[in-house]
Design a protein around this motif. Structure first.
Motif, PDB file in Angstrom:
ATOM      1  N   ILE A  36       0.836  -1.204   0.000  1.00  0.00           N
ATOM      2  CA  ILE A  36       0.000   0.000   0.000  1.00  0.00           C
ATOM      3  C   ILE A  36       0.870   1.253   0.000  1.00  0.00           C
ATOM      4  O   ILE A  36       0.668   2.187  -0.790  1.00  0.00           O
ATOM      5  N   SER A  37       1.862   1.289   0.871  1.00  0.00           N
ATOM      6  CA  SER A  37       2.709   2.481   0.967  1.00  0.00           C
ATOM      7  C   SER A  37       3.569   2.668  -0.280  1.00  0.00           C
ATOM      8  O   SER A  37       3.795   3.797  -0.717  1.00  0.00           O
ATOM      9  N   LEU A  38       4.071   1.572  -0.839  1.00  0.00           N
ATOM     10  CA  LEU A  38       4.830   1.680  -2.086  1.00  0.00           C
ATOM     11  C   LEU A  38       3.956   2.266  -3.190  1.00  0.00           C
ATOM     12  O   LEU A  38       4.363   3.190  -3.914  1.00  0.00           O
ATOM     13  N   ALA A  39       2.737   1.735  -3.340  1.00  0.00           N
ATOM     14  CA  ALA A  39       1.847   2.202  -4.400  1.00  0.00           C
ATOM     15  C   ALA A  39       1.449   3.659  -4.188  1.00  0.00           C
ATOM     16  O   ALA A  39       1.428   4.458  -5.138  1.00  0.00           O
ATOM     17  N   ARG A  40       1.138   4.010  -2.964  1.00  0.00           N
ATOM     18  CA  ARG A  40       0.770   5.402  -2.657  1.00  0.00           C
ATOM     19  C   ARG A  40       1.930   6.345  -2.979  1.00  0.00           C
ATOM     20  O   ARG A  40       1.746   7.409  -3.567  1.00  0.00           O
ATOM     21  N   ALA A  41       3.140   5.965  -2.614  1.00  0.00           N
ATOM     22  CA  ALA A  41       4.303   6.796  -2.900  1.00  0.00           C
ATOM     23  C   ALA A  41       4.551   6.899  -4.407  1.00  0.00           C
ATOM     24  O   ALA A  41       4.871   7.972  -4.924  1.00  0.00           O
ATOM     25  N   LEU A  42       4.392   5.797  -5.128  1.00  0.00           N
ATOM     26  CA  LEU A  42       4.570   5.825  -6.573  1.00  0.00           C
ATOM     27  C   LEU A  42       3.527   6.709  -7.249  1.00  0.00           C
ATOM     28  O   LEU A  42       3.786   7.296  -8.306  1.00  0.00           O
ATOM     29  N   SER A  43       2.346   6.857  -6.647  1.00  0.00           N
ATOM     30  CA  SER A  43       1.280   7.660  -7.248  1.00  0.00           C
ATOM     31  C   SER A  43       1.589   9.153  -7.223  1.00  0.00           C
ATOM     32  O   SER A  43       0.863   9.945  -7.832  1.00  0.00           O
ATOM     33  N   PHE A  44       2.655   9.531  -6.520  1.00  0.00           N
ATOM     34  CA  PHE A  44       3.062  10.944  -6.508  1.00  0.00           C
ATOM     35  C   PHE A  44       3.235  11.469  -7.931  1.00  0.00           C
ATOM     36  O   PHE A  44       2.882  12.613  -8.225  1.00  0.00           O
ATOM     37  N   ASN A  45       3.770  10.636  -8.805  1.00  0.00           N
ATOM     38  CA  ASN A  45       3.978  11.030 -10.200  1.00  0.00           C
ATOM     39  C   ASN A  45       2.634  10.986 -10.923  1.00  0.00           C
ATOM     40  O   ASN A  45       2.222   9.971 -11.441  1.00  0.00           O
ATOM     41  N   GLY A  46       1.935  12.113 -10.924  1.00  0.00           N
ATOM     42  CA  GLY A  46       0.610  12.217 -11.502  1.00  0.00           C
ATOM     43  C   GLY A  46      -0.444  12.648 -10.503  1.00  0.00           C
ATOM     44  O   GLY A  46      -1.496  13.166 -10.876  1.00  0.00           O
ATOM     45  N   LEU A  47      -0.155  12.443  -9.197  1.00  0.00           N
ATOM     46  CA  LEU A  47      -1.090  12.829  -8.137  1.00  0.00           C
ATOM     47  C   LEU A  47      -0.343  13.482  -6.974  1.00  0.00           C
ATOM     48  O   LEU A  47      -0.667  13.266  -5.808  1.00  0.00           O
ATOM     49  N   ALA A  48       0.631  14.311  -7.303  1.00  0.00           N
ATOM     50  CA  ALA A  48       1.455  14.921  -6.260  1.00  0.00           C
ATOM     51  C   ALA A  48       0.655  15.836  -5.350  1.00  0.00           C
ATOM     52  O   ALA A  48       1.035  16.065  -4.197  1.00  0.00           O
ATOM     53  N   ALA A  89       9.594 -10.896  -2.205  1.00  0.00           N
ATOM     54  CA  ALA A  89      10.852 -10.218  -2.524  1.00  0.00           C
ATOM     55  C   ALA A  89      11.249 -10.549  -3.956  1.00  0.00           C
ATOM     56  O   ALA A  89      11.121 -11.689  -4.415  1.00  0.00           O
ATOM     57  N   GLY A  90      11.719  -9.533  -4.661  1.00  0.00           N
ATOM     58  CA  GLY A  90      12.099  -9.687  -6.061  1.00  0.00           C
ATOM     59  C   GLY A  90      11.048  -9.176  -7.019  1.00  0.00           C
ATOM     60  O   GLY A  90      11.357  -8.899  -8.187  1.00  0.00           O
ATOM     61  N   ASP A  91       9.791  -9.048  -6.557  1.00  0.00           N
ATOM     62  CA  ASP A  91       8.744  -8.484  -7.410  1.00  0.00           C
ATOM     63  C   ASP A  91       8.972  -6.986  -7.595  1.00  0.00           C
ATOM     64  O   ASP A  91       9.343  -6.288  -6.642  1.00  0.00           O
ATOM     65  N   THR A  92       8.741  -6.491  -8.790  1.00  0.00           N
ATOM     66  CA  THR A  92       8.805  -5.053  -9.055  1.00  0.00           C
ATOM     67  C   THR A  92       7.390  -4.500  -9.059  1.00  0.00           C
ATOM     68  O   THR A  92       6.537  -4.944  -9.841  1.00  0.00           O
ATOM     69  N   VAL A  93       7.138  -3.554  -8.174  1.00  0.00           N
ATOM     70  CA  VAL A  93       5.804  -2.997  -7.986  1.00  0.00           C
ATOM     71  C   VAL A  93       5.661  -1.717  -8.796  1.00  0.00           C
ATOM     72  O   VAL A  93       6.515  -0.820  -8.733  1.00  0.00           O
ATOM     73  N   ARG A  94       4.582  -1.639  -9.562  1.00  0.00           N
ATOM     74  CA  ARG A  94       4.198  -0.428 -10.284  1.00  0.00           C
ATOM     75  C   ARG A  94       2.768  -0.094  -9.911  1.00  0.00           C
ATOM     76  O   ARG A  94       2.071  -0.910  -9.283  1.00  0.00           O
ATOM     77  N   ALA A  95       2.302   1.087 -10.301  1.00  0.00           N
ATOM     78  CA  ALA A  95       0.966   1.502  -9.872  1.00  0.00           C
ATOM     79  C   ALA A  95       0.277   2.337 -10.940  1.00  0.00           C
ATOM     80  O   ALA A  95       0.919   3.020 -11.735  1.00  0.00           O
ATOM     81  N   TRP A  96      -1.042   2.250 -10.931  1.00  0.00           N
ATOM     82  CA  TRP A  96      -1.869   3.155 -11.724  1.00  0.00           C
ATOM     83  C   TRP A  96      -3.105   3.528 -10.916  1.00  0.00           C
ATOM     84  O   TRP A  96      -3.463   2.835  -9.959  1.00  0.00           O
ATOM     85  N   SER A  97      -3.727   4.633 -11.285  1.00  0.00           N
ATOM     86  CA  SER A  97      -4.905   5.119 -10.566  1.00  0.00           C
ATOM     87  C   SER A  97      -6.031   5.421 -11.532  1.00  0.00           C
ATOM     88  O   SER A  97      -5.802   5.736 -12.703  1.00  0.00           O
ATOM     89  N   GLU A  98      -7.235   5.357 -11.003  1.00  0.00           N
ATOM     90  CA  GLU A  98      -8.429   5.758 -11.736  1.00  0.00           C
ATOM     91  C   GLU A  98      -9.240   6.708 -10.863  1.00  0.00           C
ATOM     92  O   GLU A  98      -9.422   6.456  -9.667  1.00  0.00           O
ATOM     93  N   VAL A  99      -9.717   7.814 -11.429  1.00  0.00           N
ATOM     94  CA  VAL A  99     -10.556   8.761 -10.705  1.00  0.00           C
ATOM     95  C   VAL A  99     -11.985   8.217 -10.703  1.00  0.00           C
ATOM     96  O   VAL A  99     -12.604   8.069 -11.764  1.00  0.00           O
ATOM     97  N   LEU A 100     -12.507   7.924  -9.523  1.00  0.00           N
ATOM     98  CA  LEU A 100     -13.838   7.333  -9.387  1.00  0.00           C
ATOM     99  C   LEU A 100     -14.918   8.362  -9.102  1.00  0.00           C
ATOM    100  O   LEU A 100     -16.074   8.178  -9.484  1.00  0.00           O
ATOM    101  N   ASP A 101     -14.554   9.453  -8.427  1.00  0.00           N
ATOM    102  CA  ASP A 101     -15.557  10.450  -8.051  1.00  0.00           C
ATOM    103  C   ASP A 101     -14.838  11.724  -7.619  1.00  0.00           C
ATOM    104  O   ASP A 101     -13.617  11.709  -7.349  1.00  0.00           O
ATOM    105  N   LYS A 102     -15.583  12.805  -7.549  1.00  0.00           N
ATOM    106  CA  LYS A 102     -15.065  14.091  -7.076  1.00  0.00           C
ATOM    107  C   LYS A 102     -16.110  14.720  -6.165  1.00  0.00           C
ATOM    108  O   LYS A 102     -17.307  14.509  -6.353  1.00  0.00           O
TER     109      LYS A 102
END
Length: 343
Positions: A249-261, A280-293
């Motif tokens: 969760i924390s890795l993904a949230r931190a990666l989301s800075f690029n686009g959601l700073a 261990a050894g897995d490379t984690v990447r992330a994407w986001s979708e805007v669901l509501d405002k």
């Protein structure tokens, strides 16, 4: 016997309130370690001066520091003998956590359901994190699959709580004094504000982090999470140590800075699933979708409801589930949350 083997499924009773040990005073040390473990750099949590310009007395600790601290307290009583942490719902951050605060946790058992195999069951708990004044700083529901000590032990009456699919925007709790009318996007490093995002928009956060055994072990110890599957490789038939889901969760949230700073504060957790294990050894990447405002009552502050998806090697762009509605094997995390952003 003076040692504690942890609770098993048959040890829980509906309505039981569990007060968790041990209270923990948090400080800037947790912030420094958090920022060392994850590429976290949201300005409101990094700079006292930036936070003061946004109406706060100083920079609060990262919202997920509060989550990990509260969660870690619950592990010896809830998930020490867990097979898997299955999901989250109805989470709300109720007060910022500041350096010097002392946090403790308590949980209420709100549901029990034995699995058809008779060797495990699902325990539902509502957990609250409290500060030194007895004020709730965080609350959430989670459900965990827990082993039975005795497969022949009778199954309790099945009770599955009726949980909200999301936290309504008007139930979001805003930090006292928060004001984004003087918000400086130059200092954040990204210009995109609340009005620049559209419902249905998807964002590829581009960057990736390869999970290392050493940093996972450090992180899990930092949050005082004692779940056996994270430390003891004999707990799994494949001999692997399972990466703590909160680490992902924390890795993904931190990666989301690029686009959601500018998505500065997490204020609600609508739903969450650890779709597949991470090792261990897995490379984690992330994407986001805007669901509501939603607009809020705070000056210059809007709320975005975001789906944050963490994936590992080989995942296709924005891929989530197969035709049968099952998570693809490359998907690690599917998290639905509200975050605050300048209008």
């Amino acid at each position: 016997m003076k040692t504690n083997p942890g609770r098993f499924f048959e040890d829980y009773s509906l309505g039981e309130v569990i007060v968790h040990a041990v209270p923990r005073t948090v400080s800037g040390g947790e912030r420094a370690l958090y920022h060392a473990l994850y590429p976290a750099r949201h300005a409101l949590h990094s700079s006292d001066e930036f936070a003061r310009a946004c109406g706060l007395p100083a920079a609060p600790l990262d919202d997920l520091i509060a989550f990990h601290t509260v969660f870690g307290k619950t592990v010896p009583d809830i998930s020490l003998n867990a097979i898997a942490n299955l999901g989250y719902a109805e989470g709300r951050w109720l007060k910022p956590v500041w350096p010097g605060d002392t946090i403790r946790s308590e949980s209420t058992v709100i549901g029990l359901k034995q699995n058809s195999n008779g060797t495990s069951g699902v325990v539902y708990v509502r957990t609250r994190g409290l500060n030194q004044h007895g004020e709730a700083v965080l609350e959430y529901v989670r459900w965990v699959m827990v082993r039975k000590r005795d497969p022949e032990a009778p199954a309790p009456e099945a009770v599955v709580p009726d949980l909200k699919k999301s936290v309504p925007a008007d139930a979001i709790v805003l930090p006292e004094g928060l004001d984004f009318t003087r918000y400086d996007t130059t200092l954040v490093g990204e210009a995109h504000r609340w009005g620049d995002y559209a419902v249905g928009e998807r964002i590829d956060h581009v960057d990736g982090v390869t999970v290392e055994e050493a940093e996972h072990m450090l992180a899990t110890r930092l949050w005082q999470n004692t779940a056996k599957v994270h430390f003891d490789r004999t707990q799994r038939p494949d001999g692997k140590r399972l990466i703590y889901g909160g680490h992902v969760i924390s890795l993904a949230r931190a990666l989301s800075f690029n686009g959601l700073a500018n998505a500065q504060m997490i204020v609600a957790l609508n739903a969450g699933a650890h779709a597949n294990p991470c090792f261990a050894g897995d490379t984690v990447r992330a994407w986001s979708e805007v669901l509501d405002k939603a607009e809020t009552g705070a000056p210059g502050v809007g709320a975005l409801r975001l789906r944050l998806v963490a994936v590992k090697d080989g995942a296709a762009p924005f891929a989530l589930k197969d035709e049968a509605g099952k998570y693809l094997p490359e998907v690690l995390l599917d998290l639905d949350y509200w975050a605050l952003m300048p209008i």
